[in-house]
Design an enzyme around this catalytic site. Structure first.
Site, short mmCIF file in Angstrom:
data_model
loop_
_atom_site.label_atom_id
_atom_site.label_comp_id
_atom_site.label_asym_id
_atom_site.label_seq_id
_atom_site.Cartn_x
_atom_site.Cartn_y
_atom_site.Cartn_z
N HIS A 74 -30.58 7.58 -50.61
CA HIS A 74 -29.67 7.71 -51.83
C HIS A 74 -29.39 9.21 -52.17
O HIS A 74 -29.86 9.60 -53.31
CB HIS A 74 -30.00 6.77 -53.03
N CYS A 86 -27.46 3.22 -47.64
CA CYS A 86 -28.46 2.14 -47.55
C CYS A 86 -27.81 0.74 -47.10
O CYS A 86 -27.67 0.62 -45.80
CB CYS A 86 -28.79 1.81 -49.11
N GLU A 119 -26.88 10.08 -54.08
CA GLU A 119 -26.19 10.03 -55.05
C GLU A 119 -27.18 9.88 -56.36
O GLU A 119 -26.72 9.96 -57.48
CB GLU A 119 -25.20 8.76 -55.38
#
Length: 219
Positions: free
Chosen positions: A196, A86, A198
């Site tokens: 994302h 990002c 994660e």
């Protein structure tokens, strides 16, 4: 694998990234402040998401001029793997470690939702646990994720297999050219991506589609 997470003022996803690396790899990463004068000897450097310096000027533009980025650039040239997610992707493009730019979303609105990602190249250090053409889920949260590159640059990264992730099944949230969601440098050791991974690594998140990226790197 030894890893480090670099933090700039205004980032807000560093804890998510630290948690993902520790849970999957079993070892907490070093957390490095952007004004530190050196990075520890690591195999992976991560720049997480957020809004470094409030996205003033352009998203990632101020952070890209930090002395820390000179250190990261030197490590990348030596083959160390670098992951920017990002705002990290935006910083990598602004610093010249990746081609192209990230512009305002075509809607001119902040987008926060889940998208579908197609694995466009599974033959990289980052995507080896996926398969070519596989479609996974992944959340996005950004205002400036509209990937753009000049015609020659776009052709070059497409021909070289540097496009790693594409938005799939009509889920492009920002208007990116060729549905590009993530790219590598020519050497393949620097990856920038807007989604994302994660935030989708365990069942409590609602799925584990992002886990393979970290598992492949850390193993």
């Amino acid at each position: 694998m030894k890893s480090a997470v670099v933090v700039f003022p205004g980032l807000n996803r560093e804890r998510d990234m630290v948690t993902a690396l520790e849970k999957i790899g079993g070892t907490p990463p070093a957390v490095v402040w952007h004004k530190d004068t050196d990075l520890p000897d690591v195999d992976l450097i991560v720049i997480p998401g957020g809004f470094s310096y409030g996205d003033y000027l352009r998203a990632g533009a101020i952070a890209a001029r930090s002395p820390m980025m000179d250190i990261i650039r030197d490590r990348a040239e030596k083959g160390v793997k670098v992951l920017g997610v990002c705002n990290g992707f935006q910083i990598l493009t602004e610093a010249g470690l990746l081609p192209g730019v990230l512009m305002r979303n075509a809607s001119l609105k902040f987008v926060c939702r889940e998208v579908k990602l197609k694995i466009a190249n599974a033959d990289t250090a980052f995507t080896g646990r996926y398969s070519d053409g596989q479609v996974i889920r992944c959340p996005v949260a950004h205002h400036d994720g509209n990937y753009f590159a000049e015609t020659d640059t776009l052709k070059s990264i497409e021909d070289n297999g540097q496009v790693v992730f594409r938005y799939a099944e009509g889920s492009n949230p920002n208007g990116s050219l060729n549905d590009i969601a993530g790219i590598t440098n020519a050497k393949g050791n620097v990856l920038g991506m807007m989604p994302h991974p994660e935030n989708l690594i365990e069942p409590e998140h609602g799925g584990e589609d992002g886990r393979a990226l970290f598992a492949g790197l850390l193993n």
